[in-house]
Design an enzyme around this catalytic site. Structure first.
Site, mmCIF file in Angstrom:
data_model
loop_
_atom_site.group_PDB
_atom_site.id
_atom_site.type_symbol
_atom_site.label_atom_id
_atom_site.label_comp_id
_atom_site.label_asym_id
_atom_site.label_seq_id
_atom_site.Cartn_x
_atom_site.Cartn_y
_atom_site.Cartn_z
ATOM 1 N N SER A 152 5.175 4.339 1.607
ATOM 2 C CA SER A 152 4.214 3.434 0.969
ATOM 3 C C SER A 152 4.217 2.106 1.697
ATOM 4 O O SER A 152 5.034 1.897 2.597
ATOM 5 C CB SER A 152 4.536 3.250 -0.515
ATOM 6 O OG SER A 152 5.775 2.610 -0.648
ATOM 7 N N GLY A 154 2.406 1.081 3.958
ATOM 8 C CA GLY A 154 2.148 1.201 5.388
ATOM 9 C C GLY A 154 3.343 1.619 6.229
ATOM 10 O O GLY A 154 3.254 1.650 7.462
ATOM 11 N N GLU A 259 -7.955 3.676 -4.599
ATOM 12 C CA GLU A 259 -8.387 3.018 -3.359
ATOM 13 C C GLU A 259 -9.534 3.781 -2.702
ATOM 14 O O GLU A 259 -9.451 4.999 -2.537
ATOM 15 C CB GLU A 259 -7.218 2.942 -2.369
ATOM 16 C CG GLU A 259 -6.026 2.157 -2.894
ATOM 17 C CD GLU A 259 -4.833 2.233 -1.956
ATOM 18 O OE1 GLU A 259 -5.022 2.379 -0.727
ATOM 19 O OE2 GLU A 259 -3.704 2.170 -2.456
ATOM 20 N N GLU A 271 -6.610 6.922 -1.559
ATOM 21 C CA GLU A 271 -5.415 7.367 -2.283
ATOM 22 C C GLU A 271 -5.357 6.602 -3.590
ATOM 23 O O GLU A 271 -6.240 5.784 -3.873
ATOM 24 C CB GLU A 271 -4.155 7.135 -1.439
ATOM 25 C CG GLU A 271 -3.960 5.688 -1.047
ATOM 26 C CD GLU A 271 -2.496 5.311 -0.858
ATOM 27 O OE1 GLU A 271 -1.631 6.177 -0.788
ATOM 28 O OE2 GLU A 271 -2.230 4.092 -0.816
ATOM 29 N N ASP A 278 -0.569 -3.396 -5.866
ATOM 30 C CA ASP A 278 -0.257 -4.731 -5.314
ATOM 31 C C ASP A 278 -1.519 -5.585 -5.149
ATOM 32 O O ASP A 278 -1.523 -6.774 -5.488
ATOM 33 C CB ASP A 278 0.574 -4.637 -4.017
ATOM 34 C CG ASP A 278 0.012 -3.696 -2.957
ATOM 35 O OD1 ASP A 278 -1.120 -3.201 -3.104
ATOM 36 O OD2 ASP A 278 0.739 -3.456 -1.948
ATOM 37 N N THR A 279 -2.616 -4.995 -4.683
ATOM 38 C CA THR A 279 -3.839 -5.802 -4.514
ATOM 39 C C THR A 279 -4.349 -6.311 -5.867
ATOM 40 O O THR A 279 -5.117 -7.265 -5.924
ATOM 41 C CB THR A 279 -4.968 -4.985 -3.845
ATOM 42 O OG1 THR A 279 -5.291 -3.864 -4.688
ATOM 43 C CG2 THR A 279 -4.556 -4.469 -2.481
ATOM 44 N N ARG A 356 7.523 -8.814 1.278
ATOM 45 C CA ARG A 356 6.703 -9.689 0.441
ATOM 46 C C ARG A 356 7.618 -10.456 -0.518
ATOM 47 O O ARG A 356 8.314 -9.857 -1.323
ATOM 48 C CB ARG A 356 5.699 -8.834 -0.342
ATOM 49 C CG ARG A 356 4.510 -9.622 -0.870
ATOM 50 C CD ARG A 356 3.676 -8.775 -1.833
ATOM 51 N NE ARG A 356 3.171 -7.575 -1.216
ATOM 52 C CZ ARG A 356 3.129 -6.389 -1.835
ATOM 53 N NH1 ARG A 356 3.544 -6.247 -3.068
ATOM 54 N NH2 ARG A 356 2.652 -5.331 -1.212
HETATM 55 N N1 LIG Z 1 -8.048 6.977 7.476
HETATM 56 C C1 LIG Z 1 -8.059 5.652 7.566
HETATM 57 N N2 LIG Z 1 -9.044 5.004 8.240
HETATM 58 C C2 LIG Z 1 -9.049 3.660 8.362
HETATM 59 N N3 LIG Z 1 -8.119 2.854 7.835
HETATM 60 C C3 LIG Z 1 -7.116 3.435 7.137
HETATM 61 C C4 LIG Z 1 -7.025 4.857 6.970
HETATM 62 N N4 LIG Z 1 -5.933 5.132 6.243
HETATM 63 C C5 LIG Z 1 -5.350 3.940 5.963
HETATM 64 N N5 LIG Z 1 -6.053 2.913 6.507
HETATM 65 C C6 LIG Z 1 -5.731 1.468 6.374
HETATM 66 O O1 LIG Z 1 -4.353 1.321 6.078
HETATM 67 C C7 LIG Z 1 -4.183 0.808 4.745
HETATM 68 C C8 LIG Z 1 -2.957 1.431 4.097
HETATM 69 O O2 LIG Z 1 -3.141 2.838 3.988
HETATM 70 P P1 LIG Z 1 -2.575 3.617 2.734
HETATM 71 O O3 LIG Z 1 -3.067 2.994 1.486
HETATM 72 O O4 LIG Z 1 -2.832 5.059 2.920
HETATM 73 O O5 LIG Z 1 -1.016 3.309 2.936
HETATM 74 P P2 LIG Z 1 0.149 3.184 1.901
HETATM 75 O O6 LIG Z 1 1.381 3.234 2.727
HETATM 76 O O7 LIG Z 1 -0.022 4.194 0.827
HETATM 77 O O8 LIG Z 1 -0.018 1.752 1.291
HETATM 78 P P3 LIG Z 1 0.189 1.275 -0.244
HETATM 79 O O9 LIG Z 1 1.434 1.954 -0.733
HETATM 80 O O10 LIG Z 1 0.362 -0.220 -0.073
HETATM 81 O O11 LIG Z 1 -1.057 1.628 -0.948
HETATM 82 C C9 LIG Z 1 -5.482 1.115 4.032
HETATM 83 O O12 LIG Z 1 -5.677 0.264 2.922
HETATM 84 C C10 LIG Z 1 -6.483 0.894 5.179
HETATM 85 O O13 LIG Z 1 -6.705 -0.485 5.408
HETATM 86 N N1 LIG Z 2 2.467 -0.983 -2.343
HETATM 87 C C1 LIG Z 2 3.484 -0.747 -3.299
HETATM 88 C C2 LIG Z 2 4.031 -2.082 -3.831
HETATM 89 O O1 LIG Z 2 3.526 -3.140 -3.561
HETATM 90 N N2 LIG Z 2 5.109 -2.003 -4.617
HETATM 91 C C3 LIG Z 2 5.794 -3.144 -5.138
HETATM 92 O O2 LIG Z 2 6.725 -3.602 -4.176
HETATM 93 C C4 LIG Z 2 8.067 -3.428 -4.663
HETATM 94 C C5 LIG Z 2 9.020 -3.054 -3.560
HETATM 95 O O3 LIG Z 2 9.149 -4.163 -2.752
HETATM 96 P P1 LIG Z 2 10.326 -4.286 -1.654
HETATM 97 O O4 LIG Z 2 10.031 -3.238 -0.618
HETATM 98 O O5 LIG Z 2 10.193 -5.683 -1.148
HETATM 99 O O6 LIG Z 2 11.630 -4.018 -2.378
HETATM 100 C C6 LIG Z 2 7.954 -2.368 -5.735
HETATM 101 O O7 LIG Z 2 9.040 -2.410 -6.632
HETATM 102 C C7 LIG Z 2 6.629 -2.752 -6.361
HETATM 103 O O8 LIG Z 2 6.741 -3.847 -7.234
HETATM 104 MG MG LIG Z 3 -2.783 2.230 -0.183
#
Ligand SMILES: Nc1ncnc2c1ncn2[C@@H]1O[C@H](COP(=O)(O)OP(=O)(O)OP(=O)(O)O)[C@@H](O)[C@H]1O
Ligand SMILES: NCC(=O)N[C@@H]1O[C@H](COP(=O)([O-])[O-])[C@@H](O)[C@H]1O
Ligand SMILES: [Mg+2]
Length: 390
Positions: A152, A154, A259, A271, A278-279, A356
């Site tokens: 997660s 990224g 999303e 997804e 977070d957003t 963060r």
């Molecule tokens: N197929 C794609 N095409 C273009 N951009 C993408 C694609 N997949 C992901 N991204 C970019 O990367 C970002 C993060 O992707 P994703 O939400 O899948 O990751 P994540 O690790 O699940 O993040 P989070 O846990 O923060 O939601 C997306 O919000 C988008 O900006």
């Molecule tokens: N995109 C998922 C997300 O934003 N999750 C948030 O970040 C924390 C983990 O942060 P850390 O990695 O700094 O411990 C999680 O506990 C949740 O609050």
């Molecule tokens: Mg995402």
């Protein structure tokens, strides 16, 4: 102590901290759990437990000792098989063990959305070695995005722009994946006009939606978000339809962050999180009921308004740049000098590059002005890195 319900919170980050405050305001008792002590939500909860959420035995033990009315996952990386067993035995897992299980694995939720529910997603294929990555990229085309199926914020994600980029992207995904499955999803790169999070609440009286949240990501991690973001009626209707379909399939009550990528009138499901997003921290200033209040209300079986509104607002993240376990902050007064700005400093006990540490929030006459204000405020907060012990 008297309370209306007992909640076992699995994961205690910044999102959990705001959720604890919302749940406690309604009279709940919260036990906050995470793998490290003094996690943000523990700082405000009634009790804490420190153990890895991936340890099924410890998870079960905590549930059996506390006998919570609700088990509320706050992070993705949880031993979800333990959640399924606990649900089977009568514990109430939020929103459902199935939701936690499917969304923790990108392949499970993608197969459900694209295959079973027929929703629009980017082209994709899975791979468990470099040869399969090459074959998958032939299917999706290049550029493509490669992500571990379990990760997660990224982590392990990269965008590949030519054939030579496939091997480093595979190596990077393997080095940063969570869990023990060396498996990635290769996704067609979507050249979207903009992306949104649609906060979708499944509650006792049906499904409600918040106005769409726009956001900007770097390294697969969110940098700033704003609400509302303009969308055509047709695009919003498509997004709401898809969100409703998927949350109804996952079941249970709670708030989901769904999303989407939007290109012209095309709306592509990316997804979702079966929990506050977070957003969605922007709702701390944009909405009368924040995403955390709405999650708490839905879980506790309380009314959720049909129509939710947002005043133009934005959030901008405050990231660390170094490792440290002796953190201090300055610049708060300057950051808050503009009317309509606010801050959350998460007080995480340690930092690492890009972790963060806080978020700046702002409201203004329009979202562009709010974004500028939030970014300015975030830039004024300085993180100081003391000597790391040991
Ligand atoms: N197929 C794609 N095409 C273009 N951009 C993408 C694609 N997949 C992901 N991204 C970019 O990367 C970002 C993060 O992707 P994703 O939400 O899948 O990751 P994540 O690790 O699940 O993040 P989070 O846990 O923060 O939601 C997306 O919000 C988008 O900006
Ligand atoms: N995109 C998922 C997300 O934003 N999750 C948030 O970040 C924390 C983990 O942060 P850390 O990695 O700094 O411990 C999680 O506990 C949740 O609050
Ligand atoms: Mg995402």
């Amino acid at each position: 102590m008297s309370h209306i319900a007992k909640i076992l919170l699995l994961g205690s980050g910044e999102l959990g901290r705001e959720f604890v405050i919302s749940a406690k305001r309604l009279g709940a008792l919260v036990v906050a759990c995470d793998a490290y002590d003094d996690a943000p939500a523990m700082q405000v909860a009634d009790a804490r437990e420190v153990f890895s959420m991936l340890d099924g035995e410890k998870l079960r033990n905590a549930a059996e000792r506390h006998r919570p009315d609700y088990i509320v996952p706050e992070i993705e990386a949880i031993r979800t098989s333990a959640l399924a067993e606990l649900e089977e035995e009568g514990f109430n897992v939020v929103p459902s063990a199935k939701a936690a299980q499917l969304t923790m694995n990108r392949d499970a939720i993608r197969d459900l959305a694209a295959h079973d529910l027929g929703l629009v997603t980017s082209k994709y294929r899975y791979a468990k070695n470099l040869d399969e990555v090459r074959a998958a990229a032939k299917h999706t085309g290049i550029p493509c995005v490669i992500k571990p199926v379990m990760s997660s914020s990224g982590k392990g994600q990269s965008t590949v722009r030519d054939d030579d980029g496939l091997e480093p992207a595979w190596d990077y995904a393997c080095a940063n994946m969570r869990g023990d499955r060396s498996r990635v999803i290769v996704e067609q790169f979507v050249d979207f006009d903009y992306e949104i999070t649609l906060l979708t609440i499944r509650h006792k009286d049906g499904v409600s939606f918040c106005p769409p949240i726009g956001h900007r990501q770097e390294r697969g991690d969110y940098q700033e978000s704003w609400q509302p973001t303009p969308m055509s009626d047709a695009a919003i209707a498509k997004a709401q339809d898809m969100a409703r379909t998927v949350v109804d399939e996952l079941g249970g009550h709670g708030l989901f962050g769904v999303e989407f990528f939007v290109k012209g009138e095309e709306v592509i499901l990316s997804e979702l999180s079966p929990r506050p997003h977070d957003t969605g921290m922007v709702t701390l200033v944009s909405q009368n009921l924040t995403e955390f209040d709405l999650h708490a209300r839905a879980i506790l079986g309380l009314p959720v308004p049909d129509q939710l509104r947002a005043r133009p607002s934005a959030s901008a993240v405050i990231l660390a740049s170094q490792n440290s376990d002796a953190l201090t902050y300055s610049g708060l007064a300057e950051a808050l000098s503009q009317p309509g700005t606010d801050l959350r400093i998460f007080s995480k006990p340690t930092s690492r590059p890009f972790r963060r540490m806080g978020v700046a929030l702002a409201t203004a006459g329009d979202t562009d002005a709010a974004r500028r204000k939030a970014r300015d405020a975030a830039a004024k907060v300085r993180v100081h890195y003391g000597d790391t012990a040991g």
